[in-house]
Enzyme design. Structure first.
Site, PDB file in Angstrom:
ATOM      1  N   GLU B 294       0.726  -1.298   0.072  1.00 46.33           N
ATOM      2  CA  GLU B 294       0.145   0.167   0.038  1.00 46.33           C
ATOM      3  C   GLU B 294       0.801   1.329  -0.035  1.00 46.33           C
ATOM      4  O   GLU B 294       0.688   2.356   0.963  1.00 46.33           O
ATOM      5  CB  GLU B 294      -1.020   0.033   1.015  1.00 46.33           C
ATOM      6  N   ASP B 373      -8.334  -9.124   3.934  1.00 45.33           N
ATOM      7  CA  ASP B 373      -7.989  -7.948   5.003  1.00 45.33           C
ATOM      8  C   ASP B 373      -9.010  -7.998   6.182  1.00 45.33           C
ATOM      9  O   ASP B 373     -10.033  -7.021   6.081  1.00 45.33           O
ATOM     10  CB  ASP B 373      -7.952  -6.528   4.130  1.00 45.33           C
ATOM     11  N   GLU B 401     -12.211  -2.844  12.361  1.00 47.99           N
ATOM     12  CA  GLU B 401     -12.208  -1.971  11.111  1.00 47.99           C
ATOM     13  C   GLU B 401     -13.352  -2.318  10.276  1.00 47.99           C
ATOM     14  O   GLU B 401     -14.163  -1.496   9.905  1.00 47.99           O
ATOM     15  CB  GLU B 401     -11.027  -2.013  10.609  1.00 47.99           C
TER      16      GLU B 401
END
Lengths: 688, 688
Positions: B294, B373, B401
């Site tokens: 990323e 993820d 998240e």
């Protein structure tokens, strides 16, 4: 007066005000005969005119003009009342009424002089810029007679600059006004910007964003000395300075517990604050206000209406001749996407139309051109022209928020021309937007056009060099809405790039095709949005579909579009008068390019073009992306016809556009293929 | 040692470490008999144990323990080698091998004492916390014999705190470590956090975000004195401190022109920097690294592989006993959505598996539990257990998240249990993830589990009070993966709320149903994402569909899902071994809850449940939203069973969840109704 910075050629910094030496001997000889200036007034704006003329003549002719003692063989600049010869010429020739800002330019055969005359110094300045344009265009001065007056009284620019240095919806770098919550130390660029604006007749500027945060609230108190410095810069160019104010200022910076417009303490606070402004800026223009809009405070908080809110400010400004410009961009920005009855398009009209006649005479309502928000394609706002007893200005957006963000070329002048020529039927046939905007339609004393600027601290001002044409064209059009797109475009091309046949033909082709191309590969048939939330750049078909902003397309497996008819939809069409209402209401007469704005139709619905909606989507997106790619080749062909730097910067943007247009094409086509299951009739490849 | 702040009751600040006075006379009488401490060692960690025990006993019994001169009628704390009586007990009773961090707790009938013994002070501390738990649970001490050792050597917490005070993916306020690019002045909360962590056996912490920005790069240079202060706080609780480092540090802060891991100057820079760290923190743990992930820099920039990159750091740390933890979250984050061949799920395995055996023995690869993820539902990462010659740790995410961001209740322990029990078949049947994580599977010397913390400076640490259970359960589970979900849940409920039958039943029901409920109303059948880009909160079905992140659902008018089979898809299933590979590959055997992760199927595909995919989507979303609403009522019924403040804060979150669950339900159902055109078989209302 500060001169343009001495920059590398090819930056585009000079925009349309570059004055290269004239190539034609014939013209040089002709113009040299007048290279003397006869000026008798020392007014600041007239001196600006003298400076501009001197600079232009020196650039074009190689030598600066001298001071003329006699009017013979000279350019004579002055006001009718202040320069005896100008006054004499005016009276003798009885030029039609030029008004306070108009001018005449007259070639005096007898004295072999050019007389630029006006009622006021600002008129002289506009006439001077016009004369410079004539010279740059290479026209003959023989028998020259030009008489002009602006169609619109208020010709305004709105800066959406924040004091942190950012520019809301700015795509050309950061602010030239502010940085880190202070005013920029070097105001040279502001001065150069004032030149650009004055050269195309802009006479008013709002120096900060309509979204006024805490720090900008203090522009009318703590920062007044710096605001006064800016006002002085713009004053020299006959531009009045306005400030966007925070409706909640009495609370935010005034220490009061309310901002209720009917509260006496609040009214007094505004009166005192306003008096404080005029003490430092005697010719201060007034306030621009975004209230009760997108989370901004406003009169609704106190159960007051927008007349209450704006009149309170108008009352404070009235003794000083100031005005309030009050935006009508008021809608429910917490809409539930499940609710198909609430229609954001209706909002401005529903909120403001009932208030007609309730506003003080120094209040002007500022109304966006369309009912939604500066989309590529929208109908004209039905509120424009619909309030006979209320002053209105038309709001346009030069900055390309939804039209490619100055990474794609999108020439806005054709769109604006269409808007200005739109007939509202407010007082029967011929009640065009241009008449509504100018105030002529209902005889409003205050009226005009405002637009959100597209400049920033990029060296070429607008990021995309070709976006300079939008700023230029905006100024030309608000002075004279009768100018044709061709006239404006050709002027800009010559002033920016010089005379060159192929260059003229190619750039004109690029500009004039640009909006159609962009429209082709973005949201189809007037449905709007389909952009990435927040940034508004790039495709995201469902980006706003389930959001609270009231901007939906309602695409399902069968069809797409918003039903805004009276028969079965939100009834928005009823806000239009006579033939407009009927035309939009009926599927038979609704124009293709607005079809999905007004109607929800099956993908198989046949357009006036003969295509189905879905086939139109596919065709337009394939063709649009192809045409975007072709622009790169067209431009490549201009290599050598201009400064290499100018050529290069546009090449880069066009390449980016071509690439990004493919992304638009693919995402939109895939979205609709995935949703409708209908294959392309021409069997082109669509990603699944 | 700083005590817990004196806070209003009902904040939740004490979490599971509150010690209210014991209500049962019987227990008080029993425990009072041991309210003396016999300790002979002045080791810092043992003194921590003494403090904790004193505080707990004083809270529960009303009087602090006294110092015991004899071992009779006392609690005896000490190490086998340092406390003679403890050593004697250990030898006499031949407790099975407790290892360096394990402990025994033994009730000595003869002396009427409780002996807490261990090989090291940290073991004594863990034993002490265990004893305190026993007392809080109200168990009898008669005949008590507990012998424990941790299954996992490394039991780690990752803070994703940035020095600006923000916490990446933090949902409980801002950082307790940093503010405004400095260390927080008051480190009292850090100390209290260390207590919480040590009480559930965490023995390592990474104090900054894996995304290391410029300022955090200086943690290993300029900020070392402050890092050393933190290390001292954690040291007292037997927690080793680690730092996330920027792979490009040699450039960013070292003044070199490269960060090439094979460049001698770069290697020397890291050696020098590392030596500098150990000078100030002799027991420094090592580095955590996110590289080539990323947009973070990494060895790929220099055409090196991840073994080159990590070994360079390992070499620098080796002389000091430090380790490198190297994240395997490496994938192409600039994927083209049109490309259906590239599969982000494959990336970690494809990148790292070929490097097995090339890493130094003080390198550990940190592997997320799933291949994508931290989604609500993912298969287990096939890389776990797949590299016999390489140290690995399993990475979990306590911070919610993608699982409701601590606004929705989502109890993670059941998910983690499933993961730990998953059989990889890496060495035949029984090759579970818990064995891979602990290192037992392949006999790796370094191994364990790490997780991203869910705490911030909210008074109750985790925003949602019930989210404390995730932090608690994480610690308990990594110490002993054999604990059942019920055991952990019941412990946490008693320690947090006390003994109460209805309260126990209700909170257990809420926790144990929470993940199923959340899964019901969010992305269906393992397809993942469908969240708002960037924030990852709330529904946006197409939010990532045309993005470059490699997370797609490919829904069209016919069907949905990602074909990851070898037969027709990306071949990802081939990364699994034996029965797993076959099970996922075949539509017949693929479990429903992962169906859309592995297969693209028509909406009319019949699940094992007997429903069609589309009907499952509708049913799950209607039911999930209903169940979320029912949680509010369940919780309301607990009013009066706990501090009003605790009850109120959970009520507010549950109400928000119920409301937001409806938004999820409607958006997802409308999306699929609009796309498939298939109506709900049960004729419930779905917005079009």
């Amino acid at each position: 007066m500060e001169l343009l910075k001495n920059l590398e050629p090819g930056t585009g910094y000079q925009a349309w005000l570059g004055y290269p030496s004239i190539a034609s001997d014939k013209s040089i000889n002709e113009y040299m005969a007048y290279n003397r200036l006869h000026v008798t007034e020392d007014d600041e704006v007239i001196q600006t005119a003298v400076s501009e003329l001197s600079r232009g003549l020196e650039g074009m002719l190689g030598v600066p003009p001298t001071q003329a003692v006699q009017v013979e063989n000279a350019i004579v600049l002055g006001t009718i009342g202040g320069h005896p010869h100008v006054g004499l010429v005016f009276v003798e020739h009885q030029f039609e009424d030029i008004g306070p800002e108009g001018y005449f330019i007259w070639h005096d055969n007898e004295n072999q002089s050019i007389v630029v005359g006006a009622a006021t110094p600002s008129g002289v300045l506009y006439g001077t810029f016009h004369l410079l344009r004539v010279l740059r265009m290479g026209a003959s001065l023989e028998n020259l007679t030009l008489v002009e007056r602006p169609a619109n009284k208020l010709r305004m620019i709105n800066q959406w600059d924040n004091m942190d240095g950012s520019v809301e919806r700015g795509y050309a770098g950061t602010s030239i006004f502010y940085k880190d919550s202070r005013f920029s130390e070097d105001l040279g660029r502001v001065r150069d910007y004032a030149r650009l604006l004055a050269s195309v007749s802009v006479n008013a500027i709002v120096i900060n964003n309509v979204n006024v945060h805490k720090v900008e609230s203090k522009l009318i108190t703590e920062f007044l000395p710096q605001v006064a410095r800016l006002a002085a810069i713009f004053r020299a160019y006959a531009i009045k300075l306005f400030v966007s104010v925070n409706f909640a200022s009495p609370i935010e910076i005034g220490g009061l517990s309310t901002a209720d417009p009917l509260d006496p303490a609040v009214r007094q606070w505004w009166k005192d604050a306003t008096a404080g402004i005029y003490q430092q800026i005697p010719d201060f223009g007034g306030f621009l206000v975004k209230a009760d809009s997108e989370h901004r405070p406003g009169p609704f908080t106190y159960n007051r209406d927008h007349a209450d809110g704006s009149n309170m400010l108008a009352e404070a400004l009235k003794p000083f001749g100031g005005i309030v410009i009050w935006r009508c961009f008021v809608y429910n920005c917490k809409q539930d996407w499940r609710d198909r009855k609430t229609d954001r398009a209706r909002a401005a009209y529903d909120h403001f139309k009932p208030l007609d006649g309730k506003f003080m005479d120094n209040v002007i309502l500022q109304i966006k051109n369309g009912p939604i928000d500066f989309q590529v394609r929208e109908p004209v706002s039905p509120l424009l022209g619909a309030m006979p007893s209320t002053n209105q200005v038309l709001e346009l957006q030069i900055t390309q928020e939804y039209t490619g963000q100055q990474r794609h070329v999108f020439y806005l002048i054709p769109q604006w021309k269409e808007i200005l020529e739109f007939d509202t039927y407010a007082k029967g046939e011929g009640s065009t937007i241009k008449l509504a905007a100018s105030g002529a339609l209902h005889g409003n004393p205050l009226a005009g056009i405002a637009a959100v600027s597209n400049i920033g601290d990029d060296l070429n001002w607008t990021g995309h060099l070709l976006a300079q044409a939008n700023l230029y064209g905006y100024g030309r059009l608000i002075w004279n809405p009768e100018l044709t797109v061709d006239e404006i475009t050709e002027e800009w091309i010559v002033l920016t790039f010089g005379h060159h046949e192929k260059l003229m033909a190619t750039i004109k082709q690029i500009l004039l095709s640009s909006s159609t191309i962009y429209e082709s590969y973005t949201a189809p048939l007037g449905v709007g949005f389909m952009v990435t939330p927040h940034t508004h750049y790039g495709p995201d078909v469902d980006g706003y579909e389930y959001a609270m902003w009231g901007t939906y397309h309602y695409a399902d497996w069968q069809g797409i579009g918003v039903d805004r008819t009276q028969a079965t939809g939100t009834g928005y069409t009823s806000q239009y008068l006579g033939p407009n209402c009927e035309r939009y209401e009926s599927l038979v007469t609704c124009p293709d390019d607005l079809l999905l704005f007004f109607h929800h139709v099956p993908y198989t619905h046949i357009l006036h073009s003969g295509k189905t909606v879905i086939q139109h989507i596919y065709d337009a997106h394939f063709e649009g992306a192809e045409q975007a790619a072709a622009l790169v080749d067209l431009w490549a062909d201009l290599s050598g016809t201009m400064e290499a730097g100018l050529h290069k910067q546009v090449t880069e943007r066009l390449m980016e556009q071509a690439e990004h247009a493919k992304e638009w094409r693919d995402r939109i086509n895939t979205y609709f293929y995935r949703k409708s299951g209908i294959a392309d009739g021409l069997h082109r490849f669509i990603h699944l």
